[in-house]
Design a protein around this motif. Structure first.
Motif, PDB file in Angstrom:
ATOM      1  N   GLY A  15       0.781  -1.218   0.000  1.00 22.85           N
ATOM      2  CA  GLY A  15       0.000   0.000   0.000  1.00 22.85           C
ATOM      3  C   GLY A  15       0.817   1.274   0.000  1.00 22.85           C
ATOM      4  O   GLY A  15       0.274   2.359  -0.114  1.00 22.85           O
ATOM      5  N   TRP A  32      -8.253  -4.875  -2.956  1.00 16.15           N
ATOM      6  CA  TRP A  32      -6.901  -4.587  -2.507  1.00 16.15           C
ATOM      7  C   TRP A  32      -6.543  -5.554  -1.385  1.00 16.15           C
ATOM      8  O   TRP A  32      -7.192  -5.557  -0.343  1.00 16.15           O
ATOM      9  CB  TRP A  32      -6.813  -3.152  -1.996  1.00 16.15           C
ATOM     10  CG  TRP A  32      -7.147  -2.135  -3.035  1.00 16.15           C
ATOM     11  CD1 TRP A  32      -8.386  -1.644  -3.316  1.00 16.15           C
ATOM     12  CD2 TRP A  32      -6.249  -1.511  -3.941  1.00 16.15           C
ATOM     13  NE1 TRP A  32      -8.317  -0.737  -4.342  1.00 16.15           N
ATOM     14  CE2 TRP A  32      -7.001  -0.642  -4.752  1.00 16.15           C
ATOM     15  CE3 TRP A  32      -4.879  -1.593  -4.159  1.00 16.15           C
ATOM     16  CZ2 TRP A  32      -6.439   0.147  -5.742  1.00 16.15           C
ATOM     17  CZ3 TRP A  32      -4.321  -0.805  -5.149  1.00 16.15           C
ATOM     18  CH2 TRP A  32      -5.093   0.040  -5.919  1.00 16.15           C
ATOM     19  N   PRO A  41      -7.126   2.482   0.669  1.00 15.03           N
ATOM     20  CA  PRO A  41      -7.270   2.854  -0.741  1.00 15.03           C
ATOM     21  C   PRO A  41      -8.466   3.784  -0.952  1.00 15.03           C
ATOM     22  O   PRO A  41      -9.450   3.715  -0.214  1.00 15.03           O
ATOM     23  CB  PRO A  41      -7.508   1.520  -1.459  1.00 15.03           C
ATOM     24  CG  PRO A  41      -6.998   0.485  -0.529  1.00 15.03           C
ATOM     25  CD  PRO A  41      -7.195   1.027   0.846  1.00 15.03           C
TER      26      PRO A  41
END
Length: 51
Positions: A15, A32, A41
């Motif tokens: 990330g 994700w 996100p």
């Protein structure tokens, strides 16, 4: 390679990288898989994984 649009995207990441702009994502659903608890996100679903 097929010319059909993508149905979805699965991203495995820590990330800590820039997320793609919305225009590039083309509203394709994203999942994700993140190894970090601190990253969120801007769109899509999130699953956290332990490494």
């Amino acid at each position: 390679m097929s010319k059909k649009p993508l149905a979805s995207i699965i991203v495995l990441t820590d990330g800590y990288t820039p997320f793609p702009p919305q225009a590039l994502a083309q509203n394709i659903p994203a999942l994700w898989l993140l190894s970090s608890k601190c990253v969120h996100p801007p769109r899509g679903k999130v699953a956290r994984i332990k490494l």
